[in-house]
Scaffold this motif. Structure first.
Motif, PDB file in Angstrom:
ATOM      1  N   ILE A  38      23.413  70.419  28.107  1.00  0.00           N
ATOM      2  CA  ILE A  38      23.933  69.656  26.976  1.00  0.00           C
ATOM      3  C   ILE A  38      25.110  68.785  27.410  1.00  0.00           C
ATOM      4  O   ILE A  38      25.238  67.622  26.988  1.00  0.00           O
ATOM      5  CB  ILE A  38      24.348  70.603  25.834  1.00  0.00           C
ATOM      6  N   PHE A  39      25.955  69.305  28.264  1.00  0.00           N
ATOM      7  CA  PHE A  39      27.083  68.519  28.763  1.00  0.00           C
ATOM      8  C   PHE A  39      26.594  67.295  29.544  1.00  0.00           C
ATOM      9  O   PHE A  39      27.117  66.184  29.376  1.00  0.00           O
ATOM     10  CB  PHE A  39      27.969  69.393  29.655  1.00  0.00           C
ATOM     11  N   LYS A  40      25.570  67.473  30.373  1.00  0.00           N
ATOM     12  CA  LYS A  40      25.014  66.341  31.116  1.00  0.00           C
ATOM     13  C   LYS A  40      24.392  65.317  30.164  1.00  0.00           C
ATOM     14  O   LYS A  40      24.497  64.106  30.386  1.00  0.00           O
ATOM     15  CB  LYS A  40      23.967  66.829  32.114  1.00  0.00           C
ATOM     16  N   ALA A  41      23.760  65.805  29.100  1.00  0.00           N
ATOM     17  CA  ALA A  41      23.148  64.890  28.131  1.00  0.00           C
ATOM     18  C   ALA A  41      24.215  64.062  27.429  1.00  0.00           C
ATOM     19  O   ALA A  41      24.070  62.846  27.271  1.00  0.00           O
ATOM     20  CB  ALA A  41      22.325  65.682  27.112  1.00  0.00           C
ATOM     21  N   VAL A  42      25.301  64.709  27.007  1.00  0.00           N
ATOM     22  CA  VAL A  42      26.388  63.980  26.333  1.00  0.00           C
ATOM     23  C   VAL A  42      27.037  62.982  27.287  1.00  0.00           C
ATOM     24  O   VAL A  42      27.346  61.842  26.905  1.00  0.00           O
ATOM     25  CB  VAL A  42      27.428  64.972  25.786  1.00  0.00           C
ATOM     26  N   LEU A  43      27.232  63.389  28.540  1.00  0.00           N
ATOM     27  CA  LEU A  43      27.819  62.476  29.530  1.00  0.00           C
ATOM     28  C   LEU A  43      26.908  61.281  29.780  1.00  0.00           C
ATOM     29  O   LEU A  43      27.384  60.138  29.911  1.00  0.00           O
ATOM     30  CB  LEU A  43      28.073  63.236  30.830  1.00  0.00           C
ATOM     31  N   THR A  44      25.610  61.512  29.821  1.00  0.00           N
ATOM     32  CA  THR A  44      24.656  60.410  30.010  1.00  0.00           C
ATOM     33  C   THR A  44      24.723  59.427  28.856  1.00  0.00           C
ATOM     34  O   THR A  44      24.721  58.204  29.056  1.00  0.00           O
ATOM     35  CB  THR A  44      23.235  60.961  30.158  1.00  0.00           C
ATOM     36  N   VAL A  45      24.767  59.938  27.629  1.00  0.00           N
ATOM     37  CA  VAL A  45      24.857  59.062  26.464  1.00  0.00           C
ATOM     38  C   VAL A  45      26.135  58.236  26.512  1.00  0.00           C
ATOM     39  O   VAL A  45      26.127  57.026  26.224  1.00  0.00           O
ATOM     40  CB  VAL A  45      24.797  59.897  25.166  1.00  0.00           C
ATOM     41  N   PHE A  46      27.242  58.842  26.915  1.00  0.00           N
ATOM     42  CA  PHE A  46      28.512  58.112  26.996  1.00  0.00           C
ATOM     43  C   PHE A  46      28.452  57.006  28.049  1.00  0.00           C
ATOM     44  O   PHE A  46      28.884  55.864  27.797  1.00  0.00           O
ATOM     45  CB  PHE A  46      29.643  59.082  27.323  1.00  0.00           C
ATOM     46  N   ILE A  47      27.884  57.306  29.219  1.00  0.00           N
ATOM     47  CA  ILE A  47      27.824  56.310  30.292  1.00  0.00           C
ATOM     48  C   ILE A  47      26.909  55.157  29.896  1.00  0.00           C
ATOM     49  O   ILE A  47      27.258  53.973  30.076  1.00  0.00           O
ATOM     50  CB  ILE A  47      27.346  56.968  31.602  1.00  0.00           C
ATOM     51  N   VAL A  48      25.748  55.463  29.333  1.00  0.00           N
ATOM     52  CA  VAL A  48      24.816  54.404  28.953  1.00  0.00           C
ATOM     53  C   VAL A  48      25.379  53.571  27.814  1.00  0.00           C
ATOM     54  O   VAL A  48      25.234  52.341  27.787  1.00  0.00           O
ATOM     55  CB  VAL A  48      23.454  55.015  28.562  1.00  0.00           C
ATOM     56  N   THR A  49      26.043  54.197  26.857  1.00  0.00           N
ATOM     57  CA  THR A  49      26.648  53.463  25.747  1.00  0.00           C
ATOM     58  C   THR A  49      27.718  52.508  26.249  1.00  0.00           C
ATOM     59  O   THR A  49      27.805  51.350  25.809  1.00  0.00           O
ATOM     60  CB  THR A  49      27.246  54.439  24.724  1.00  0.00           C
ATOM     61  N   SER A  50      28.541  52.979  27.175  1.00  0.00           N
ATOM     62  CA  SER A  50      29.569  52.108  27.746  1.00  0.00           C
ATOM     63  C   SER A  50      28.947  50.964  28.537  1.00  0.00           C
ATOM     64  O   SER A  50      29.394  49.813  28.437  1.00  0.00           O
ATOM     65  CB  SER A  50      30.502  52.931  28.647  1.00  0.00           C
ATOM     66  N   GLY A  51      27.906  51.285  29.324  1.00  0.00           N
ATOM     67  CA  GLY A  51      27.247  50.222  30.079  1.00  0.00           C
ATOM     68  C   GLY A  51      26.588  49.201  29.179  1.00  0.00           C
ATOM     69  O   GLY A  51      26.618  47.997  29.461  1.00  0.00           O
ATOM     70  N   THR A  52      25.989  49.654  28.074  1.00  0.00           N
ATOM     71  CA  THR A  52      25.351  48.732  27.134  1.00  0.00           C
ATOM     72  C   THR A  52      26.376  47.788  26.522  1.00  0.00           C
ATOM     73  O   THR A  52      26.102  46.598  26.329  1.00  0.00           O
ATOM     74  CB  THR A  52      24.636  49.521  26.030  1.00  0.00           C
ATOM     75  N   PHE A  53      27.554  48.313  26.203  1.00  0.00           N
ATOM     76  CA  PHE A  53      28.604  47.481  25.614  1.00  0.00           C
ATOM     77  C   PHE A  53      28.926  46.287  26.506  1.00  0.00           C
ATOM     78  O   PHE A  53      29.056  45.154  26.024  1.00  0.00           O
ATOM     79  CB  PHE A  53      29.855  48.322  25.376  1.00  0.00           C
ATOM     80  N   PHE A  54      29.063  46.533  27.798  1.00  0.00           N
ATOM     81  CA  PHE A  54      29.423  45.443  28.708  1.00  0.00           C
ATOM     82  C   PHE A  54      28.219  44.559  29.049  1.00  0.00           C
ATOM     83  O   PHE A  54      28.381  43.348  29.254  1.00  0.00           O
ATOM     84  CB  PHE A  54      30.039  46.010  29.992  1.00  0.00           C
ATOM     85  N   LEU A  55      27.019  45.143  29.120  1.00  0.00           N
ATOM     86  CA  LEU A  55      25.848  44.355  29.489  1.00  0.00           C
ATOM     87  C   LEU A  55      25.472  43.341  28.418  1.00  0.00           C
ATOM     88  O   LEU A  55      25.099  42.205  28.741  1.00  0.00           O
ATOM     89  CB  LEU A  55      24.665  45.289  29.774  1.00  0.00           C
ATOM     90  N   VAL A  56      25.543  43.730  27.138  1.00  0.00           N
ATOM     91  CA  VAL A  56      25.150  42.790  26.090  1.00  0.00           C
ATOM     92  C   VAL A  56      26.096  41.597  26.039  1.00  0.00           C
ATOM     93  O   VAL A  56      25.711  40.510  25.581  1.00  0.00           O
ATOM     94  CB  VAL A  56      25.105  43.488  24.719  1.00  0.00           C
ATOM     95  N   ARG A  57      27.299  41.774  26.529  1.00  0.00           N
ATOM     96  CA  ARG A  57      28.255  40.662  26.530  1.00  0.00           C
ATOM     97  C   ARG A  57      28.066  39.728  27.707  1.00  0.00           C
ATOM     98  O   ARG A  57      28.758  38.710  27.806  1.00  0.00           O
ATOM     99  CB  ARG A  57      29.682  41.210  26.487  1.00  0.00           C
ATOM    100  N   LEU A  58      27.125  40.083  28.597  1.00  0.00           N
ATOM    101  CA  LEU A  58      26.754  39.157  29.662  1.00  0.00           C
ATOM    102  C   LEU A  58      25.734  38.131  29.193  1.00  0.00           C
ATOM    103  O   LEU A  58      25.476  37.157  29.908  1.00  0.00           O
ATOM    104  CB  LEU A  58      26.191  39.937  30.859  1.00  0.00           C
ATOM    105  N   LEU A  59      25.147  38.350  28.007  1.00  0.00           N
ATOM    106  CA  LEU A  59      24.215  37.367  27.462  1.00  0.00           C
ATOM    107  C   LEU A  59      24.943  36.066  27.157  1.00  0.00           C
ATOM    108  O   LEU A  59      26.102  36.088  26.695  1.00  0.00           O
ATOM    109  CB  LEU A  59      23.564  37.901  26.177  1.00  0.00           C
TER     110      LEU A  59
END
Length: 364
Positions: free
Chosen positions: A37-58
């Motif tokens: 569960i800890f790995k799952a929560v950490l994965t969601v946090f990393i992907v969410t942060s990466g998505t925030f910056f990636l969409v702003r590259l559009l």
């Protein structure tokens, strides 16, 4: 003086050394499920942060898109359109990126996904709540259909291997597995909708007929199946081949097990061996794969829904990309991430229930 060598007191203590028992907190955090569960929560946090910056590259942003749209449609000046955008959007694209990120994560922890840029005043949560159920319905029905048909076809291929039935079904399964769902969707529109005219593509657009009130009735159920028929057909045909091929391989492997040979030697009927021994054990690896495939329900619908005009979450995601709707993009990608991570977690739990050795090995 005798010259005897004194022995340290520590060496006089005999018996096994007793290690201290781990504390309750340590045992808790060392638990297999907690670490997953800890790995799952950490994965969601990393992907969410990466998505925030990636969409702003559009190229562009929702504010600039709104200003250009207002100027083109209404003929207002740039200053007037910019003033309207300032009142409508809480997003400031000129603010430092780190400040935007901190604000977004803070709002996200409070359950605030933000507002849509394409529909000012509409929250992202309401957009997801409106469109997500239709995608879950269409892709969910197609996944179950493909899974059941694939299991039956795979067992037939395994029991009729090296015959014309096996060669025909294997070729069809490999062919369907190789076709992307959006390519098949285009072929369905061209041949079934335009050439043969089996479907009225205009009437089939949308998730249900305008003016129909959603309710738990047979008429409404028929209506939503009519609108979802083409997406369900595309999803089913492009996934049934992989299920059939995997089931065939698993069944052939199970047929060679010793317990199947022993069951035949005991004189058990073929139907009992097929259902109680072969089928039950051959299908077990597919259930974990089914859980993972359900996690990709949301992300695999964007092109199919756009081609058929089916108003699900993929259709909304496509419009959000074109409109540079940052909030909707981030919200939908967050839903996709959570669904995939949760599906993998469920698959791990299923595997651990079926084979406890996984939990024991995971402690290493």
């Amino acid at each position: 003086m005798s010259g005897a060598v004194e022995t340290p007191a520590s060496k006089l203590i005999e018996g096994p050394v007793v290690e201290p028992r781990p504390s309750a907190v340590r045992r808790f955090f060392n638990a297999w499920l907690v670490r997953r569960i800890f790995k799952a929560v950490l994965t969601v946090f990393i992907v969410t942060s990466g998505t925030f910056f990636l969409v702003r590259l559009l190229p562009g942003n929702p504010v600039d898109t709104y200003i250009q749209t207002q100027i083109a449609q209404t003929g207002v000046s740039y200053e007037q359109a910019a003033a309207q955008a300032k009142n409508l959007f809480s997003l400031d694209p000129n603010a430092p990126l780190i400040q935007q990120y901190v604000t977004y994560m803070g709002n996200l922890l409070q359950g605030d996904f933000g507002n849509s840029a394409l529909s000012p005043g509409t929250t992202v949560a309401s957009v997801i709540k409106t469109y997500l159920p239709w995608t879950l319905f269409s892709v969910g029905v197609a996944t179950v259909l493909a899974f059941v048909i694939g299991i039956v076809a795979g067992m037939i291929m395994a029991y009729r291997r090296e015959t014309w039935v096996d060669h025909t079904l294997t070729s069809i399964g490999a062919f369907l597995h190789a076709i992307p769902n959006y390519i098949l969707a285009i072929l369905i529109v061209v041949f079934l909708g335009v050439k043969l005219q089996w479907f009225n593509l205009t009437e089939a657009r949308g998730s249900y007929t305008p003016g129909v009130h959603p309710s738990f009735s047979l008429s409404f159920l028929n209506d939503i199946f009519y609108h979802a028929a083409l997406p369900i057909l595309a999803y089913t045909l492009t996934t049934v081949g992989s299920w059939a091929l995997v089931m065939k391989s698993s069944t052939v492997e199970t047929l060679g097990e010793d317990y199947v040979t022993v069951a035949r030697a005991r004189g058990l009927s073929d139907s009992r061996i097929r259902n109680g021994y072969v089928g039950r054990n051959a299908v077990l690896p597919l259930f974990s794969a089914l859980a993972v495939s359900l996690g990709f329900v949301v992300g695999g619908s964007i092109f199919v829904e756009k081609i058929f005009g089916y108003q699900g979450i993929g259709f909304s995601l496509f419009n959000a990309v074109n409109g540079r709707d940052y909030a909707v993009l981030q919200g939908i990608f967050l839903v996709i991430t959570i669904s995939v991570v949760a599906a993998n977690l469920i698959a791990d739990i299923l595997y651990s229930r079926l084979d406890p050795r996984i939990r024991v090995q995971g402690k290493g």
